[in-house]
Design a protein around this motif. Structure first.
Motif, short mmCIF file in Angstrom:
data_model
loop_
_atom_site.label_atom_id
_atom_site.label_comp_id
_atom_site.label_asym_id
_atom_site.label_seq_id
_atom_site.Cartn_x
_atom_site.Cartn_y
_atom_site.Cartn_z
N GLU A 76 2.57 1.88 -3.15
CA GLU A 76 1.74 2.13 -4.14
C GLU A 76 1.27 3.54 -4.29
O GLU A 76 1.30 4.33 -5.37
CB GLU A 76 0.97 0.77 -4.79
N VAL A 133 -1.50 3.49 -8.17
CA VAL A 133 -3.16 3.11 -7.99
C VAL A 133 -3.81 3.60 -8.52
O VAL A 133 -3.98 5.30 -8.27
CB VAL A 133 -3.60 3.05 -6.69
N THR A 146 -7.07 -5.51 7.48
CA THR A 146 -6.27 -4.95 5.72
C THR A 146 -7.79 -4.39 5.90
O THR A 146 -7.85 -3.11 5.33
CB THR A 146 -7.03 -6.49 5.06
N LEU A 158 -9.41 3.10 0.66
CA LEU A 158 -8.66 2.38 -0.64
C LEU A 158 -10.20 0.94 -0.81
O LEU A 158 -9.51 0.55 -1.59
CB LEU A 158 -7.48 1.97 -0.80
N TYR A 176 -7.03 -0.35 4.63
CA TYR A 176 -7.86 -0.07 3.61
C TYR A 176 -8.71 1.93 3.86
O TYR A 176 -8.33 2.26 2.70
CB TYR A 176 -7.88 -0.78 2.81
N VAL A 180 1.16 -1.04 -0.11
CA VAL A 180 -0.10 -0.19 0.18
C VAL A 180 1.18 1.25 0.03
O VAL A 180 0.44 2.18 -1.32
CB VAL A 180 -0.81 -0.15 1.43
N CYS A 206 -3.06 -2.30 -4.93
CA CYS A 206 -3.91 -2.95 -4.22
C CYS A 206 -5.61 -3.16 -4.76
O CYS A 206 -6.02 -3.73 -3.57
CB CYS A 206 -3.93 -1.07 -3.82
#
Ligand code: 1Q0
Length: 215
Positions: free
Chosen positions: A87, A93, A202, A211, A206, A84, A106
């Protein structure tokens, strides 16, 4: 060479992979995460061609992540956290709409992450089910509560049809290759909280980086 996707499924083995994907600092190793999914794909393949379209997508997503791991940027893809950071720092992304990075690590991992929620809900239903309960109903309910909202109408319909092809509960327990139904329930009791922990870590990561809706 042995094709690992065609080998026999073993629930214990999948559990081991998800267990080893957590570092002591609660980082998630992508290699083990992917190997957990690959183990699940073995099970999916043993259920017949009806599930081929699902298995194909899962294999393609795991392959994308493995390719990143093997690339020259591999070390940045060691954990979900480092991926993460790498990127995002390097603007690799597509954040709002699909653009030049339709297959970023991602967004690819996000698809598996959403599927992990389905898996956790399904396994919890399976764990607490009775002998005559229908696996197709457990699977459908778990799907509707999680993944379905991210899928198009066509995929929802295809998935719904495939669920009817699931083996009945005793046969499903057999396929898991763990032992008696009591032993399966016991292993599921360990699997569900573990998957939940990986999912939660996760999800928070995120969320923190905005994300969760990557195209
Ligand atoms: C046992 C029944 C399996 C049912 C799996 C439920 C999930 C249905 C998912 C349908 C996916 C259809 C294929 C394509 C989907 C993509 O459009 C979608 C989005 O990706 P993108 O690139 O188009 O934005 N992809 C996904 O949502 C990823 C789906 C990955 C599904 C991985 C499923 C792997 C299954 C494993 C079998 C688990 C058996 C559970 C019991 C085992 C006991 C431990």
């Amino acid at each position: 060479m042995v094709d690992s996707e065609n080998q026999k499924f073993c629930l214990q083995e999948v559990l081991e992979s998800f267990k080893s994907c957590l570092s002591p600092e609660k980082e998630i190793y992508i290699e083990h995460y992917v190997s957990g999914w690959r183990g699940l794909v073995k099970l999916l393949n043993s259920l017949g061609s009806l599930f081929g379209f699902i298995s194909k997508d899962a294999v393609s997503k795991t392959q994308i992540l493995m390719n990143f791991l093997k690339s020259e940027n591999g070390p940045h893809y060691a954990t979900v956290q480092s991926m993460v950071k790498f990127e995002l720092d390097n603007k690799l992304v597509d954040v709002d709409k699909k653009g030049i990075y339709p297959e970023s690590g991602c967004r690819t991992l996000l698809r598996l992450h959403r599927a992990l929620r389905w898996l956790q809900l399904f396994l919890e239903r399976l764990r607490t089910s009775k002998e005559d309960d229908k696996t197709s109903v457990m699977c459908r309910d778990a799907y509707n509560e999680s993944l379905a909202q991210h899928h198009t109408w066509l995929i929802r319909k295809s998935a719904g049809m495939a669920f009817y092809g699931l083996p009945v509960r005793p046969a499903f327990f057999e396929v898991m290759n763990v032992g008696t139904p009591e032993q399966v329930v016991d292993v599921l009791g360990k699997a569900v909280p573990l998957l939940y922990e990986v999912y939660q870590i996760t999800e928070e990561l995120y969320q923190k980086h905005n994300l969760l809706d990557l195209p």
